[in-house]
Write a protein that holds these residues in place. Structure first.
Motif, PDB file in Angstrom:
ATOM      1  N   UNK A   1      -5.956   0.245 -90.248  1.00 38.53           N
ATOM      2  CA  UNK A   1      -5.769   0.683 -90.881  1.00 38.53           C
ATOM      3  C   UNK A   1      -6.057   2.319 -91.400  1.00 38.53           C
ATOM      4  N   UNK A   2      -6.763   2.537 -91.028  1.00 38.26           N
ATOM      5  CA  UNK A   2      -7.409   4.459 -91.082  1.00 38.26           C
ATOM      6  C   UNK A   2      -7.728   5.026 -90.108  1.00 38.26           C
ATOM      7  N   UNK A   3      -7.571   4.208 -88.069  1.00 38.89           N
ATOM      8  CA  UNK A   3      -7.326   4.726 -87.241  1.00 38.89           C
ATOM      9  C   UNK A   3      -5.832   4.789 -86.733  1.00 38.89           C
ATOM     10  N   UNK A   4      -4.744   3.500 -87.721  1.00 37.66           N
ATOM     11  CA  UNK A   4      -3.566   3.606 -87.120  1.00 37.66           C
ATOM     12  C   UNK A   4      -3.010   4.776 -87.779  1.00 37.66           C
TER      13      UNK A   4
ATOM     14  N   UNK B   1      -3.898  15.183 -97.821  1.00 40.06           N
ATOM     15  CA  UNK B   1      -5.346  16.228 -97.439  1.00 40.06           C
ATOM     16  C   UNK B   1      -5.122  16.430 -95.708  1.00 40.06           C
ATOM     17  N   UNK B   2      -4.953  15.571 -95.217  1.00 39.06           N
ATOM     18  CA  UNK B   2      -5.500  14.833 -93.425  1.00 39.06           C
ATOM     19  C   UNK B   2      -3.384  15.728 -93.170  1.00 39.06           C
TER      20      UNK B   2
ATOM     21  N   UNK C   1      -7.646   7.729 -99.506  1.00 37.02           N
ATOM     22  CA  UNK C   1      -6.906   6.873-100.364  1.00 37.02           C
ATOM     23  C   UNK C   1      -5.497   7.792-100.813  1.00 37.02           C
ATOM     24  N   UNK C   2      -4.508   7.660-100.968  1.00 40.07           N
ATOM     25  CA  UNK C   2      -3.157   8.196-100.745  1.00 40.07           C
ATOM     26  C   UNK C   2      -3.012   9.736-100.920  1.00 40.07           C
ATOM     27  N   UNK C   3      -4.069  10.281-102.346  1.00 40.35           N
ATOM     28  CA  UNK C   3      -3.687  11.934-101.439  1.00 40.35           C
ATOM     29  C   UNK C   3      -4.479  12.482-100.534  1.00 40.35           C
TER      30      UNK C   3
END
Length: 192
Positions: A177-180, A142-143, A136-138
């Protein structure tokens, strides 16, 4: 005391008394490893395995009030027990069974919160995995905060090793998308 920490201590005490394997994830862990932010609830994983959730849910509901009607049925169906601490703070308890969750709980450690008290949180690396998987955007904010705050101490190979099999559970477009996005955060491109 901060009401979130107070709720966390209550839930931790209940888990310890019941001899449950658990760790806090989400906002409490972000307080430890990332850029502290406001959080309204407590998130944790309790290892239950698959097919043996009911005694864990029963033990938790004996000590904590469900915050929805038939919280037990909801937990058995969706693997998340929705409860409320005595001070009114909500707690979302994930019923963990995946190998990653078991390893995250095994790697968890104490986070000193003052006054001689501590909360058991997942590692910074496992928090990144949780957040990247949720995507999620939030979570991405955090990451970024975790990567900035932990810097070179962050075991990036461990993150990729743990995240890869979880991404296999997602559709290919989401996984890509997550990997990128995670690669961009690791290289600092997301801050440019």
């Amino acid at each position: 005391m901060n009401p979130i920490f107070a709720a966390g201590l209550e839930v931790e005490g209940i888990c310890r008394a019941a001899k449950l394997r658990f760790c806090f994830i989400g906002g409490l862990a972000v307080q430890r490893w990332g850029q502290p932010r406001m959080t309204a609830d407590v998130d944790l994983t309790v290892i239950t395995g698959f097919g043996s959730e009911q005694p864990y849910v029963d033990a938790l509901l004996a000590a904590l009030r469900g915050r929805i009607d038939d919280a037990k049925s909801f937990a058995m169906r969706y693997r998340t027990l929705l409860v409320v601490a005595k001070n009114g703070v909500h707690a979302d308890i994930s019923l963990g069974a995946m190998p990653f969750e078991e390893r995250a709980v095994a790697r968890a450690s104490a986070f000193a919160i003052g006054g001689g008290s501590s909360l058991t949180t997942c590692s910074a690396e496992d928090l990144v995995v949780h957040k990247a998987f949720a995507a999620r955007d939030k979570d991405w904010l955090d990451v970024q905060g975790i990567v900035v705050r932990q810097g070179a101490a962050l075991e990036r190979d461990q993150i990729w090793t743990e995240l890869a099999p979880l991404l296999d559970l997602r559709d290919p477009d989401t996984s890509a998308t997550v990997t990128r996005r995670l690669k961009a955060i690791f290289t600092g491109e997301s801050r440019r």
